[in-house]
Design an enzyme around this catalytic site. Structure first.
Site, PDB file in Angstrom:
ATOM      1  N   SER A  66      11.321  -4.265  11.267  1.00 34.45           N
ATOM      2  CA  SER A  66      10.746  -4.845  10.054  1.00 34.45           C
ATOM      3  C   SER A  66      11.684  -5.925   9.523  1.00 34.45           C
ATOM      4  O   SER A  66      12.914  -5.760   9.558  1.00 34.45           O
ATOM      5  CB  SER A  66      10.552  -3.750   9.005  1.00 34.45           C
ATOM      6  OG  SER A  66      10.020  -4.310   7.825  1.00 34.45           O
ATOM      7  N   VAL A  81       2.364   2.604   0.612  1.00 27.29           N
ATOM      8  CA  VAL A  81       2.683   3.421  -0.569  1.00 27.29           C
ATOM      9  C   VAL A  81       3.983   2.997  -1.274  1.00 27.29           C
ATOM     10  O   VAL A  81       4.559   3.766  -2.033  1.00 27.29           O
ATOM     11  CB  VAL A  81       2.733   4.939  -0.226  1.00 27.29           C
ATOM     12  CG1 VAL A  81       1.384   5.428   0.272  1.00 27.29           C
ATOM     13  CG2 VAL A  81       3.818   5.274   0.792  1.00 27.29           C
ATOM     14  N   ARG A  84     -10.012   0.404  -6.156  1.00 23.47           N
ATOM     15  CA  ARG A  84      -9.390  -0.606  -5.284  1.00 23.47           C
ATOM     16  C   ARG A  84      -9.115  -0.062  -3.887  1.00 23.47           C
ATOM     17  O   ARG A  84      -9.229  -0.793  -2.901  1.00 23.47           O
ATOM     18  CB  ARG A  84      -8.087  -1.114  -5.903  1.00 23.47           C
ATOM     19  CG  ARG A  84      -8.340  -2.022  -7.082  1.00 23.47           C
ATOM     20  CD  ARG A  84      -7.032  -2.459  -7.682  1.00 23.47           C
ATOM     21  NE  ARG A  84      -7.226  -3.460  -8.712  1.00 23.47           N
ATOM     22  CZ  ARG A  84      -6.259  -3.919  -9.476  1.00 23.47           C
ATOM     23  NH1 ARG A  84      -5.021  -3.455  -9.344  1.00 23.47           N
ATOM     24  NH2 ARG A  84      -6.502  -4.839 -10.376  1.00 23.47           N
ATOM     25  N   TYR A 103      11.219   4.433  -0.096  1.00 23.88           N
ATOM     26  CA  TYR A 103      10.189   4.593  -1.151  1.00 23.88           C
ATOM     27  C   TYR A 103      10.284   5.953  -1.857  1.00 23.88           C
ATOM     28  O   TYR A 103       9.631   6.179  -2.872  1.00 23.88           O
ATOM     29  CB  TYR A 103       8.773   4.441  -0.577  1.00 23.88           C
ATOM     30  CG  TYR A 103       8.508   3.177   0.210  1.00 23.88           C
ATOM     31  CD1 TYR A 103       9.376   2.086   0.156  1.00 23.88           C
ATOM     32  CD2 TYR A 103       7.387   3.070   1.027  1.00 23.88           C
ATOM     33  CE1 TYR A 103       9.136   0.945   0.897  1.00 23.88           C
ATOM     34  CE2 TYR A 103       7.143   1.913   1.765  1.00 23.88           C
ATOM     35  CZ  TYR A 103       8.023   0.866   1.707  1.00 23.88           C
ATOM     36  OH  TYR A 103       7.784  -0.266   2.440  1.00 23.88           O
TER      37      TYR A 103
HETATM   38  P1  NAD Z   1       0.317  -5.804  -1.712  1.00 28.33           P
HETATM   39  O1  NAD Z   1       0.123  -7.203  -1.301  1.00 28.33           O
HETATM   40  O2  NAD Z   1      -0.391  -4.712  -0.975  1.00 28.33           O
HETATM   41  O3  NAD Z   1      -0.017  -5.781  -3.240  1.00 28.33           O
HETATM   42  C1  NAD Z   1      -0.009  -4.623  -4.008  1.00 28.33           C
HETATM   43  C2  NAD Z   1      -0.519  -4.985  -5.397  1.00 28.33           C
HETATM   44  O4  NAD Z   1      -1.867  -5.442  -5.286  1.00 28.33           O
HETATM   45  C3  NAD Z   1      -0.531  -3.810  -6.335  1.00 28.33           C
HETATM   46  O5  NAD Z   1      -0.097  -4.262  -7.600  1.00 28.33           O
HETATM   47  C4  NAD Z   1      -1.992  -3.412  -6.399  1.00 28.33           C
HETATM   48  O6  NAD Z   1      -2.337  -2.838  -7.624  1.00 28.33           O
HETATM   49  C5  NAD Z   1      -2.701  -4.721  -6.181  1.00 28.33           C
HETATM   50  N1  NAD Z   1      -4.024  -4.532  -5.535  1.00 28.33           N
HETATM   51  C6  NAD Z   1      -4.306  -3.755  -4.468  1.00 28.33           C
HETATM   52  N2  NAD Z   1      -5.607  -3.819  -4.152  1.00 28.33           N
HETATM   53  C7  NAD Z   1      -6.176  -4.660  -5.043  1.00 28.33           C
HETATM   54  C8  NAD Z   1      -7.500  -5.125  -5.255  1.00 28.33           C
HETATM   55  N3  NAD Z   1      -8.497  -4.723  -4.471  1.00 28.33           N
HETATM   56  N4  NAD Z   1      -7.718  -5.982  -6.276  1.00 28.33           N
HETATM   57  C9  NAD Z   1      -6.721  -6.400  -7.084  1.00 28.33           C
HETATM   58  N5  NAD Z   1      -5.442  -6.005  -6.939  1.00 28.33           N
HETATM   59  C10 NAD Z   1      -5.166  -5.121  -5.938  1.00 28.33           C
HETATM   60  O7  NAD Z   1       1.920  -5.557  -1.713  1.00 28.33           O
HETATM   61  P2  NAD Z   1       2.910  -4.417  -1.264  1.00 28.33           P
HETATM   62  O8  NAD Z   1       2.583  -3.107  -1.870  1.00 28.33           O
HETATM   63  O9  NAD Z   1       4.272  -4.921  -1.509  1.00 28.33           O
HETATM   64  O10 NAD Z   1       2.715  -4.340   0.317  1.00 28.33           O
HETATM   65  C11 NAD Z   1       1.880  -3.396   0.947  1.00 28.33           C
HETATM   66  C12 NAD Z   1       2.690  -2.363   1.691  1.00 28.33           C
HETATM   67  O11 NAD Z   1       3.597  -2.969   2.606  1.00 28.33           O
HETATM   68  C13 NAD Z   1       3.613  -1.531   0.798  1.00 28.33           C
HETATM   69  O12 NAD Z   1       2.943  -0.565   0.044  1.00 28.33           O
HETATM   70  C14 NAD Z   1       4.575  -0.968   1.816  1.00 28.33           C
HETATM   71  O13 NAD Z   1       3.982   0.114   2.499  1.00 28.33           O
HETATM   72  C15 NAD Z   1       4.756  -2.157   2.752  1.00 28.33           C
HETATM   73  N6  NAD Z   1       5.952  -2.978   2.411  1.00 28.33           N
HETATM   74  C16 NAD Z   1       6.942  -3.109   3.346  1.00 28.33           C
HETATM   75  C17 NAD Z   1       8.067  -3.861   3.085  1.00 28.33           C
HETATM   76  C18 NAD Z   1       9.131  -3.968   4.136  1.00 28.33           C
HETATM   77  O14 NAD Z   1      10.229  -4.475   3.832  1.00 28.33           O
HETATM   78  N7  NAD Z   1       8.885  -3.548   5.353  1.00 28.33           N
HETATM   79  C19 NAD Z   1       8.217  -4.516   1.845  1.00 28.33           C
HETATM   80  C20 NAD Z   1       7.199  -4.383   0.901  1.00 28.33           C
HETATM   81  C21 NAD Z   1       6.077  -3.638   1.205  1.00 28.33           C
END
Ligand code: NAD
Length: 286
Positions: free
Chosen positions: A137, A17, A236, A46
């Site tokens: 992490s 999220v 999605r 977040y």
């Molecule tokens: P992600 O790789 O999940 O990409 C998200 C993007 O992909 C969004 O723009 C979304 O609209 C798009 N998307 C999702 N499903 C799709 C589909 N089926 N087709 C086309 N586009 C699609 O990147 P993220 O959100 O950065 O990473 C996922 C999760 O990881 C985050 O939500 C968070 O919970 C976690 N996270 C953790 C850290 C950390 O430092 N620990 C950093 C970033 C994210």
């Protein structure tokens, strides 16, 4: 489900999220829970933990057959709340925001400031029953090795940036040796990277009549990674869940593996991140 070293099991596919606005979070998490996701990944940073908790509570109230123990919630403590009693206080506030009896897993968001002090306080929070597991992490360097010299309760997993362009083989090898599971963030490369335009990926999408995103997520699942794609779009959210009715062959998995290093990571490297973290504002407590 992925079995952790302590015998507990975490759903391999979760719902991230990050960057979902607080006012949209409850609706999106409810949608994910209705579709069947049983694992939500949030963080203090977040600023949407409260809405995650509200969605889980509402879902449990409306679905008697689902119990709190069926849903896995991960959150993360931010770098400004590490050590010196601050982490203990941060968990108290986190529980107030999420408004549930316990949190399944709390991660040290980055190896920064007094992260060892934070880890020790998280161990006490496990003893007190406020959190069930500890994780880390973005532990990608020597801090991963040194952690183990001092901990009483081992981390169950390390959440790191991970996608076909950035496969993190060195740190994953070390994690496997310590039985620390791999959880990938940015599993889709945050879609900034043109990963979906790779011929390997689009050909497989055509072959299996799946989307490019589904091919990439299937690669994560078959690689044994815990994966947490983010989307607030109901189509999605559903699409990302429908990845268990086909299987990539060994050769196809190997072909995707060849993308490693072609484009690199979506986040700054750890040295730039070290300075970037310095300037990021602390998340709000309410
Ligand atoms: P992600 O790789 O999940 O990409 C998200 C993007 O992909 C969004 O723009 C979304 O609209 C798009 N998307 C999702 N499903 C799709 C589909 N089926 N087709 C086309 N586009 C699609 O990147 P993220 O959100 O950065 O990473 C996922 C999760 O990881 C985050 O939500 C968070 O919970 C976690 N996270 C953790 C850290 C950390 O430092 N620990 C950093 C970033 C994210």
């Amino acid at each position: 489900m992925i079995k952790l070293y302590n015998g507990k099991e975490i759903p391999q596919l979760g719902f991230g999220v990050y960057q979902i606005k607080p006012e949209e979070t409850k609706k999106c998490v409810l949608e994910a829970l209705k579709i069947g996701y049983r694992h939500i990944d949030t963080a203090h940073y977040y600023e949407n933990e409260r809405q995650v908790g509200e969605a889980v509570k509402e879902f449990l109230q409306a679905n008697n057959e689902v119990k709190r123990t069926d849903i896995w919630i991960t959150s993360k403590v931010w770098v400004t709340e590490f050590g010196n009693g601050k982490t203990r206080e941060a968990i108290k506030k986190m529980l107030n925001r999420i408004n549930l009896e316990y949190i399944d897993l709390v991660l040290i968001h980055y190896p920064y400031n007094d992260y060892m002090g934070a880890y020790k306080e998280l161990e006490e929070e496990v003893d007190a029953g406020h959190i069930k597991n500890i994780g880390i992490s973005n532990f990608e360097g020597s801090e991963f090795d040194s952690l183990f010299e001092n901990v009483r309760i081992k981390p169950v997993l390390n959440q790191i940036e991970l996608h076909p362009y950035f496969q993190q083989r060195n740190i994953r090898e070390k994690m496997e040796a310590k039985n620390v599971k791999t959880e990938g963030w940015a599993p889709l490369g945050q879609t900034k990277t043109n990963l979906f335009k790779e011929k390997i990926i689009s050909d497989l999408a055509q072959k299996y009549k799946k989307s490019e995103a589904q091919i990439v997520l299937r690669w994560h699942i078959q690689s044994g990674f815990i994966t947490i794609p983010k989307s607030c779009n109901p189509k999605r959210i559903k699409e990302n869940f429908e990845i268990f009715d086909f299987e990539l062959t060994k050769d196809e998995m190997n072909e995707i593996n060849t993308l490693n290093g072609k484009k690199g990571r979506v986040q700054y490297n750890s040295i730039i991140m070290y300075f970037a973290l310095w300037f990021l504002p602390a998340p709000k407590d309410d």
